[in-house]
Design a protein around this motif. Structure first.
Motif, PDB file in Angstrom:
ATOM      1  N   ALA A  23      11.226   4.804   3.422  1.00  0.00           N
ATOM      2  CA  ALA A  23       9.948   4.343   2.886  1.00  0.00           C
ATOM      3  C   ALA A  23       8.795   4.538   3.864  1.00  0.00           C
ATOM      4  O   ALA A  23       7.642   4.675   3.456  1.00  0.00           O
ATOM      5  CB  ALA A  23      10.055   2.872   2.486  1.00  0.00           C
ATOM      6  N   GLU A  24       9.100   4.526   5.161  1.00  0.00           N
ATOM      7  CA  GLU A  24       8.063   4.670   6.183  1.00  0.00           C
ATOM      8  C   GLU A  24       8.390   5.869   7.071  1.00  0.00           C
ATOM      9  O   GLU A  24       9.421   5.878   7.752  1.00  0.00           O
ATOM     10  CB  GLU A  24       7.973   3.392   7.021  1.00  0.00           C
ATOM     11  CG  GLU A  24       7.549   2.167   6.227  1.00  0.00           C
ATOM     12  CD  GLU A  24       7.498   0.912   7.077  1.00  0.00           C
ATOM     13  OE1 GLU A  24       7.850   0.994   8.275  1.00  0.00           O
ATOM     14  OE2 GLU A  24       7.105  -0.143   6.548  1.00  0.00           O
ATOM     15  N   PRO A  25       7.524   6.881   7.103  1.00  0.00           N
ATOM     16  CA  PRO A  25       7.833   8.106   7.857  1.00  0.00           C
ATOM     17  C   PRO A  25       7.964   7.884   9.354  1.00  0.00           C
ATOM     18  O   PRO A  25       8.688   8.611  10.034  1.00  0.00           O
ATOM     19  CB  PRO A  25       6.656   9.031   7.530  1.00  0.00           C
ATOM     20  CG  PRO A  25       5.544   8.115   7.122  1.00  0.00           C
ATOM     21  CD  PRO A  25       6.215   6.975   6.433  1.00  0.00           C
ATOM     22  N   ASP A  57      14.159  -5.054  -1.771  1.00  0.00           N
ATOM     23  CA  ASP A  57      12.845  -5.692  -1.835  1.00  0.00           C
ATOM     24  C   ASP A  57      12.059  -4.988  -2.930  1.00  0.00           C
ATOM     25  O   ASP A  57      12.579  -4.077  -3.600  1.00  0.00           O
ATOM     26  CB  ASP A  57      12.133  -5.552  -0.479  1.00  0.00           C
ATOM     27  CG  ASP A  57      11.028  -6.588  -0.279  1.00  0.00           C
ATOM     28  OD1 ASP A  57      10.682  -7.275  -1.257  1.00  0.00           O
ATOM     29  OD2 ASP A  57      10.517  -6.705   0.846  1.00  0.00           O
ATOM     30  N   THR A  58      10.827  -5.366  -3.099  1.00  0.00           N
ATOM     31  CA  THR A  58       9.959  -4.635  -4.005  1.00  0.00           C
ATOM     32  C   THR A  58       9.410  -3.410  -3.274  1.00  0.00           C
ATOM     33  O   THR A  58       9.359  -3.365  -2.039  1.00  0.00           O
ATOM     34  CB  THR A  58       8.808  -5.531  -4.513  1.00  0.00           C
ATOM     35  OG1 THR A  58       8.123  -4.871  -5.577  1.00  0.00           O
ATOM     36  CG2 THR A  58       7.833  -5.854  -3.389  1.00  0.00           C
ATOM     37  N   ASP A  59       9.036  -2.393  -4.024  1.00  0.00           N
ATOM     38  CA  ASP A  59       8.459  -1.164  -3.462  1.00  0.00           C
ATOM     39  C   ASP A  59       9.383  -0.469  -2.463  1.00  0.00           C
ATOM     40  O   ASP A  59       8.942  -0.017  -1.405  1.00  0.00           O
ATOM     41  CB  ASP A  59       7.105  -1.456  -2.790  1.00  0.00           C
ATOM     42  CG  ASP A  59       6.042  -1.862  -3.792  1.00  0.00           C
ATOM     43  OD1 ASP A  59       6.092  -1.380  -4.936  1.00  0.00           O
ATOM     44  OD2 ASP A  59       5.167  -2.668  -3.421  1.00  0.00           O
ATOM     45  N   VAL A  60      10.668  -0.392  -2.795  1.00  0.00           N
ATOM     46  CA  VAL A  60      11.609   0.333  -1.930  1.00  0.00           C
ATOM     47  C   VAL A  60      12.067   1.650  -2.561  1.00  0.00           C
ATOM     48  O   VAL A  60      12.840   2.391  -1.955  1.00  0.00           O
ATOM     49  CB  VAL A  60      12.847  -0.530  -1.580  1.00  0.00           C
ATOM     50  CG1 VAL A  60      12.441  -1.735  -0.762  1.00  0.00           C
ATOM     51  CG2 VAL A  60      13.614  -0.936  -2.833  1.00  0.00           C
ATOM     52  N   GLY A  61      11.580   1.934  -3.771  1.00  0.00           N
ATOM     53  CA  GLY A  61      11.910   3.195  -4.413  1.00  0.00           C
ATOM     54  C   GLY A  61      12.956   3.105  -5.505  1.00  0.00           C
ATOM     55  O   GLY A  61      13.603   4.110  -5.837  1.00  0.00           O
ATOM     56  N   LYS A  62      13.115   1.931  -6.127  1.00  0.00           N
ATOM     57  CA  LYS A  62      14.119   1.776  -7.192  1.00  0.00           C
ATOM     58  C   LYS A  62      13.877   2.739  -8.344  1.00  0.00           C
ATOM     59  O   LYS A  62      14.813   3.344  -8.867  1.00  0.00           O
ATOM     60  CB  LYS A  62      14.121   0.344  -7.733  1.00  0.00           C
ATOM     61  CG  LYS A  62      14.698  -0.698  -6.816  1.00  0.00           C
ATOM     62  CD  LYS A  62      14.851  -2.039  -7.512  1.00  0.00           C
ATOM     63  CE  LYS A  62      13.589  -2.546  -8.154  1.00  0.00           C
ATOM     64  NZ  LYS A  62      12.505  -2.807  -7.161  1.00  0.00           N
ATOM     65  N   GLY A  94      15.260   0.223   1.248  1.00  0.00           N
ATOM     66  CA  GLY A  94      14.020   0.752   1.805  1.00  0.00           C
ATOM     67  C   GLY A  94      14.145   0.784   3.316  1.00  0.00           C
ATOM     68  O   GLY A  94      14.219  -0.269   3.960  1.00  0.00           O
ATOM     69  N   MET A  95      14.211   1.984   3.879  1.00  0.00           N
ATOM     70  CA  MET A  95      14.443   2.117   5.321  1.00  0.00           C
ATOM     71  C   MET A  95      13.147   1.810   6.071  1.00  0.00           C
ATOM     72  O   MET A  95      12.268   2.660   6.225  1.00  0.00           O
ATOM     73  CB  MET A  95      14.950   3.520   5.640  1.00  0.00           C
ATOM     74  CG  MET A  95      16.309   3.835   5.013  1.00  0.00           C
ATOM     75  SD  MET A  95      17.630   2.741   5.606  1.00  0.00           S
ATOM     76  CE  MET A  95      17.742   3.253   7.330  1.00  0.00           C
TER      77      MET A  95
END
Length: 230
Positions: free
Chosen positions: A180-182, A12-17, A149-150
């Motif tokens: 991506a989400e703590p 997806d977008t904003d997953v850390g690529k 992105g987890m």
């Protein structure tokens, strides 16, 4: 010509690529490999005295051991942070997979040991009414590294993306689990499911990092499967 070239895609977008791409370059640099990185299309650029500049592309330019001009790293830049094909339409421009692939091939002629080509958004981001960014990867015939992105929904997003990559005739060289989400619920169970369902090697499990740097990400990356694979 670059010896090992990989297309870095995301679920997806904003997953850390970008962080993973920069981390891959940093890890390769640490092993004494010459490196280069490109982000052929970037939306969400800032207007500077030198022209449009994208922070992700600048990071790749900085981390590469072979120094290229900004135009080589990011030849297609848009100011608004929207889907690239929409940004192009607003400017009366047309994105074309063959032209983008040709721009990448120009950089692939660099005598680098290790090269990453970072995509934009997910695997099926449109370029125009008939082409997607996946068509660029198909034209280049490069193995794919998938950044996952987890977060909630990651299993479905990952399996669908891998299915599309394989259907497009490309090989998944490896994948990266980026937290991506703590506070993700059932993180370990989600990771275990992905490990059991993906045959490609897990190159890195990156925890949630308060301070995200390429060097920090590199410390979690195992390049061995990529280097031994080619």
């Amino acid at each position: 010509m670059a010896k090992r070239t990989f297309f870095v895609a995301g679920t997806d977008t904003d997953v850390g690529k970008t962080l993973v791409s920069a981390g891959l370059l940093a890890a390769a640099n640490q092993q004494g490999l010459s490196t280069v990185g490109v982000k052929p299309i970037a939306a969400g650029c800032e207007i500077t005295e030198e022209g449009l500049r994208n922070s992700d592309a600048l990071l790749l330019q900085q981390m590469a051991s072979i120094k290229l001009s900004y135009a080589q790293v990011n030849p297609i830049a848009f100011e608004p942070a929207i889907a690239p094909h929409i940004a192009a339409q607003q400017q009366g421009r047309r994105l074309d997979a063959d032209r983008i692939a040709a721009l990448c091939r120009g950089v692939m002629m660099q005598p680098a040991d290790f090269m990453v080509i970072e995509g934009a958004g997910g695997w099926r981001v449109p370029l125009n009414h008939r082409q997607t960014l996946a068509d660029v990867a198909k034209l280049l015939r490069t193995p794919v590294i998938l950044v996952v992105g987890m977060k909630l929904g990651c299993i479905n997003h990952t399996l669908l993306t891998v299915e599309a990559i394989v259907k497009d005739g490309l090989r998944l060289a490896g994948w990266v689990a980026n937290r991506a989400e703590p506070q993700m619920s059932c993180y370990d169970e989600n990771l275990a499911t992905l490990k059991s369902m993906l045959s490609a090697p897990l190159l890195a499990e990156i925890p949630y990092l308060e301070t995200c740097t390429a060097e920090a990400v590199a410390s979690y990356i195992d390049l061995a499967p990529l280097i031994a694979d080619q």
